[in-house]
Motif scaffolding. Structure first.
Motif, PDB file in Angstrom:
ATOM      1  N   THR A   9       0.798  -1.576  -0.179  1.00 45.59           N
ATOM      2  CA  THR A   9      -0.362  -0.254  -0.187  1.00 45.59           C
ATOM      3  C   THR A   9       1.001   1.327   0.186  1.00 45.59           C
ATOM      4  N   GLU A  10       0.227   2.033  -1.228  1.00 46.40           N
ATOM      5  CA  GLU A  10       1.142   3.404  -1.345  1.00 46.40           C
ATOM      6  C   GLU A  10       0.888   4.415  -0.674  1.00 46.40           C
ATOM      7  N   THR A  11       0.685   5.242   0.140  1.00 40.93           N
ATOM      8  CA  THR A  11      -0.253   6.034   0.746  1.00 40.93           C
ATOM      9  C   THR A  11       0.469   7.410  -0.159  1.00 40.93           C
ATOM     10  N   ALA A  12      -0.790   8.169  -1.135  1.00 37.52           N
ATOM     11  CA  ALA A  12      -0.394   8.976  -1.555  1.00 37.52           C
ATOM     12  C   ALA A  12      -0.244  10.349  -0.735  1.00 37.52           C
ATOM     13  N   VAL A  13       0.613  10.345  -0.876  1.00 33.82           N
ATOM     14  CA  VAL A  13       0.858  12.382   0.248  1.00 33.82           C
ATOM     15  C   VAL A  13       0.803  13.119  -0.508  1.00 33.82           C
ATOM     16  N   ARG A  14      -0.512  13.781   0.215  1.00 34.37           N
ATOM     17  CA  ARG A  14      -1.054  15.052  -0.917  1.00 34.37           C
ATOM     18  C   ARG A  14      -0.142  16.847  -0.977  1.00 34.37           C
ATOM     19  N   PRO A  15       0.675  16.867  -1.318  1.00 34.37           N
ATOM     20  CA  PRO A  15       1.012  18.654  -1.318  1.00 34.37           C
ATOM     21  C   PRO A  15       0.395  19.607  -1.235  1.00 34.37           C
ATOM     22  N   GLN A  16       0.670  20.359   0.437  1.00 35.11           N
ATOM     23  CA  GLN A  16      -0.078  20.762   1.605  1.00 35.11           C
ATOM     24  C   GLN A  16       0.708  22.585   0.784  1.00 35.11           C
ATOM     25  N   GLY A  17      -0.357  23.259   1.246  1.00 39.31           N
ATOM     26  CA  GLY A  17       0.409  24.316   0.596  1.00 39.31           C
ATOM     27  C   GLY A  17       0.693  25.335   1.778  1.00 39.31           C
ATOM     28  N   SER A  18       1.614  26.556   1.623  1.00 40.10           N
ATOM     29  CA  SER A  18       2.613  27.263   3.044  1.00 40.10           C
ATOM     30  C   SER A  18       1.314  27.915   3.779  1.00 40.10           C
ATOM     31  N   ALA A  35     -15.958  25.878   4.522  1.00 42.70           N
ATOM     32  CA  ALA A  35     -14.316  25.675   3.550  1.00 42.70           C
ATOM     33  C   ALA A  35     -13.505  25.138   4.540  1.00 42.70           C
ATOM     34  N   THR A  36     -12.448  24.650   3.885  1.00 42.88           N
ATOM     35  CA  THR A  36     -10.856  24.696   4.612  1.00 42.88           C
ATOM     36  C   THR A  36      -9.906  24.175   3.458  1.00 42.88           C
ATOM     37  N   ASN A  37      -9.353  24.749   3.328  1.00 40.64           N
ATOM     38  CA  ASN A  37      -7.521  23.730   2.176  1.00 40.64           C
ATOM     39  C   ASN A  37      -6.998  24.853   2.499  1.00 40.64           C
ATOM     40  N   THR A  38      -5.423  23.929   1.831  1.00 42.09           N
ATOM     41  CA  THR A  38      -4.607  24.470   2.292  1.00 42.09           C
ATOM     42  C   THR A  38      -3.811  25.366   0.776  1.00 42.09           C
ATOM     43  N   PHE A  39      -3.242  26.784   0.661  1.00 40.92           N
ATOM     44  CA  PHE A  39      -2.646  26.689  -0.055  1.00 40.92           C
ATOM     45  C   PHE A  39      -1.608  27.907  -0.104  1.00 40.92           C
ATOM     46  N   THR A  40      -0.294  28.125  -1.836  1.00 45.73           N
ATOM     47  CA  THR A  40       0.581  28.654  -0.920  1.00 45.73           C
ATOM     48  C   THR A  40       0.260  30.290  -2.038  1.00 45.73           C
ATOM     49  N   PRO A  41       0.213  31.387  -1.409  1.00 43.51           N
ATOM     50  CA  PRO A  41      -0.325  32.489  -2.019  1.00 43.51           C
ATOM     51  C   PRO A  41       1.245  33.014  -2.660  1.00 43.51           C
TER      52      PRO A  41
END
Length: 80
Positions: A9-18, A35-41
């Motif tokens: 099982t490979e767990t895909a690591v979702r890239p996260q923003g700053s 709503a919630t999320n991450t991003f890099t401005p």
């Protein structure tokens, strides 16, 4: 006959923003969305730029939200 299989099982690591954000929009008596999320401005963005971009993105996904009241907004570093 016995067959053995190996499962990996490979767990895909979702890239996260700053930055991490949470926004709640409300149309009284009709609709409330959090709503919630991450991003890099981009480097030259301000908090206002981020707020506007996030709000516009939420309205793009649900046009009714363009007229909604913002009842909560949080934006901060995504580092602990």
């Amino acid at each position: 006959m016995s067959v053995q299989t190996e499962q990996t099982t490979e767990t895909a690591v979702r890239p996260q923003g700053s930055h991490h954000w949470v926004m709640t929009l409300d149309l009284p008596g009709r609709l409330s969305v959090t709503a919630t999320n991450t991003f890099t401005p981009p480097p030259d963005w301000t908090r206002e730029d981020a707020y506007t971009a996030i709000r516009n993105e939420l309205a793009r996904s649900n046009p009714d939200l363009a007229r909604a009241n913002v009842t909560f907004f949080a934006l901060g570093s995504n580092q602990l």
